[in-house]
Write a protein that holds these residues in place. Structure first.
Motif, short mmCIF file in Angstrom:
data_model
loop_
_atom_site.label_atom_id
_atom_site.label_comp_id
_atom_site.label_asym_id
_atom_site.label_seq_id
_atom_site.Cartn_x
_atom_site.Cartn_y
_atom_site.Cartn_z
N MET A 193 36.89 25.67 -3.91
CA MET A 193 36.32 24.95 -2.74
C MET A 193 36.50 23.45 -2.93
N SER A 194 37.00 22.81 -1.91
CA SER A 194 37.21 21.36 -2.02
C SER A 194 35.87 20.63 -2.11
N ASP A 195 35.94 19.39 -2.61
CA ASP A 195 34.73 18.56 -2.65
C ASP A 195 34.33 18.22 -1.23
N ILE A 196 33.04 18.00 -1.07
CA ILE A 196 32.53 17.65 0.25
C ILE A 196 32.11 16.18 0.22
N LYS A 197 32.66 15.39 1.11
CA LYS A 197 32.25 13.97 1.17
C LYS A 197 31.13 13.77 2.18
N TYR A 198 31.23 14.46 3.31
CA TYR A 198 30.24 14.28 4.37
C TYR A 198 29.37 15.53 4.49
N HIS A 199 28.08 15.33 4.62
CA HIS A 199 27.17 16.47 4.67
C HIS A 199 26.54 16.69 6.04
N ARG A 200 26.61 15.67 6.89
CA ARG A 200 26.15 15.83 8.28
C ARG A 200 27.11 15.04 9.17
N VAL A 201 27.77 15.77 10.06
CA VAL A 201 28.77 15.11 10.89
C VAL A 201 28.56 15.45 12.36
N LEU A 202 29.01 14.55 13.21
CA LEU A 202 29.06 14.86 14.62
C LEU A 202 30.52 14.94 15.04
N LEU A 203 30.89 16.10 15.56
CA LEU A 203 32.26 16.34 15.99
C LEU A 203 32.32 16.23 17.50
N LYS A 204 33.14 15.32 18.00
CA LYS A 204 33.32 15.19 19.45
C LYS A 204 34.61 15.89 19.87
N LEU A 205 34.46 16.85 20.77
CA LEU A 205 35.62 17.58 21.28
C LEU A 205 35.79 17.21 22.75
N SER A 206 37.00 16.89 23.14
CA SER A 206 37.19 16.56 24.57
C SER A 206 37.25 17.86 25.36
N GLY A 207 36.85 17.77 26.60
CA GLY A 207 36.94 18.95 27.47
C GLY A 207 38.38 19.41 27.57
N GLU A 208 39.29 18.44 27.63
CA GLU A 208 40.70 18.79 27.79
C GLU A 208 41.22 19.63 26.63
N ALA A 209 40.63 19.44 25.45
CA ALA A 209 41.06 20.24 24.30
C ALA A 209 40.85 21.73 24.56
N LEU A 210 39.85 22.05 25.39
CA LEU A 210 39.55 23.47 25.64
C LEU A 210 40.54 24.12 26.62
N MET A 211 41.33 23.29 27.30
CA MET A 211 42.25 23.84 28.30
C MET A 211 43.41 24.59 27.66
N GLY A 212 43.76 24.21 26.41
CA GLY A 212 44.92 24.83 25.77
C GLY A 212 46.15 24.61 26.63
N GLU A 213 46.84 25.69 26.93
CA GLU A 213 48.07 25.58 27.72
C GLU A 213 47.77 25.62 29.22
N GLN A 214 46.51 25.82 29.57
CA GLN A 214 46.17 25.91 30.99
C GLN A 214 46.10 24.52 31.63
N ALA A 215 46.10 24.49 32.97
CA ALA A 215 46.02 23.21 33.67
C ALA A 215 44.57 22.84 33.95
N TYR A 216 43.66 23.76 33.71
CA TYR A 216 42.27 23.59 34.14
C TYR A 216 41.41 24.60 33.38
N GLY A 217 40.15 24.31 33.18
CA GLY A 217 39.21 25.30 32.65
C GLY A 217 39.33 25.55 31.16
N ILE A 218 38.98 26.75 30.74
CA ILE A 218 38.91 27.07 29.32
C ILE A 218 39.91 28.16 28.98
N ASP A 219 40.79 27.88 28.03
CA ASP A 219 41.70 28.89 27.49
C ASP A 219 40.93 29.59 26.38
N PRO A 220 40.60 30.89 26.52
CA PRO A 220 39.73 31.55 25.54
C PRO A 220 40.25 31.47 24.10
N ALA A 221 41.55 31.27 23.95
CA ALA A 221 42.10 31.18 22.58
C ALA A 221 41.61 29.91 21.89
N VAL A 222 41.27 28.87 22.66
CA VAL A 222 40.93 27.59 22.03
C VAL A 222 39.57 27.63 21.33
#
Ligand code: UDP
Length: 243
Positions: A1-30
């Motif tokens: 197991m790699s060393d851990i530097k951060y123990h509490r993080v906030l991850l920001k995901l853009s809505g567009e990241a959820l689209m995957g290959e789609q033009a709109y909405g949520i690609d369930p694979a993402v």
């Protein structure tokens, strides 16, 4: 197991990241891919908080451009982030990952209200927490919500996952000579008007000395590498170590 530097993080995901290959909405694979990316970090005991955008469903500014009242459009945008948050929660839970959604706009039937102390308690108990509905106010963005929540929960770093592997001095998709920064200061991000985060979010991080890391979440294992302290993408810092 790699060393851990951060123990509490906030991850920001853009809505567009959820689209995957789609033009709109949520690609369930993402959401599934994201669950696989987050899982080793969560299993290593890192406290993971998430803010997800809504741009894959609705943006207040687009509504305003089409003649809609800005605040009304923004309300719709915030509801879009709730849809994305519930989709992520569903996927995480199917993968056996404990998860709570906390909403900045009360809708108790489907999500807990956001209460800072309770949010921290969930993290301490090893639950992934997703903060939905942005800041709960129109005229803000989910980047600002991410900066605000990161400060509130005392996260060590705000990790902004994008579709680009860091911050460039020009749009790398349009300009092949665009140069990527390893580190950059908040001030330079603001002065150069780099579109990595809006000015409100960047200023909030600057004022509260919240480091920002920007990387491409589509690179497998990148979240774990970032957590381990490997240099990935671009880090926004107080003073530029390259200067
Ligand atoms: N929004 C808002 N207040 C907030 C956060 C978001 O009004 O505190 C609205 C705003 O209309 C925005 C939309 O929600 O356009 C979706 O969020 P954002 O555009 O930040 O999502 P992303 O670009 O990350 O997908």
């Amino acid at each position: 197991m790699s060393d851990i530097k951060y123990h509490r993080v906030l991850l920001k995901l853009s809505g567009e990241a959820l689209m995957g290959e789609q033009a709109y909405g949520i690609d369930p694979a993402v959401p599934q891919r994201l669950a696989e990316e987050i899982r080793p970090v969560w299993e290593a005991g890192v406290q993971v908080a998430i803010v997800v955008g809504g741009g894959n469903i609705f943006r207040g500014l687009s509504g305003a451009a089409a003649g809609m009242d800005r605040a009304q459009g923004d309300n719709m945008g915030m509801l879009a982030t709730v849809i994305n948050s519930l989709s992520l929660q569903d996927c995480f839970e199917r993968n056996g990952m404990d998860c709570r959604v906390m909403s900045a706009i009360e809708m108790r039937q489907i999500a807990e209200p956001y209460i800072r102390r309770r949010a921290i308690r969930h993290l301490e108990k090893g639950r992934i927490t997703i903060y939905a509905a942005g800041t709960g106010n129109p005229y803000f963005t989910t980047d600002t919500a991410a900066a605000l929540r990161a400060c509130e929960i005392n996260a060590e770093v705000l990790m902004k996952a994008t579709n680009v592997d860091g911050i460039y001095d020009a749009d790398p998709k349009k300009d092949p000579s665009a140069k990527r920064f390893d580190t950059i200061t908040y001030r330079e991000v603001l002065n150069r008007d780099l579109k990595v985060m809006d000015a409100t979010a960047t200023a909030l991080c600057h004022d509260n000395k919240m480091p920002i890391m920007v990387f491409d979440i589509k690179q497998p294992g990148v979240f774990m590498r970032a957590i381990s302290g490997d240099h990935v993408g671009t880090t926004v810092v107080e003073e530029d170590s390259n200067e």
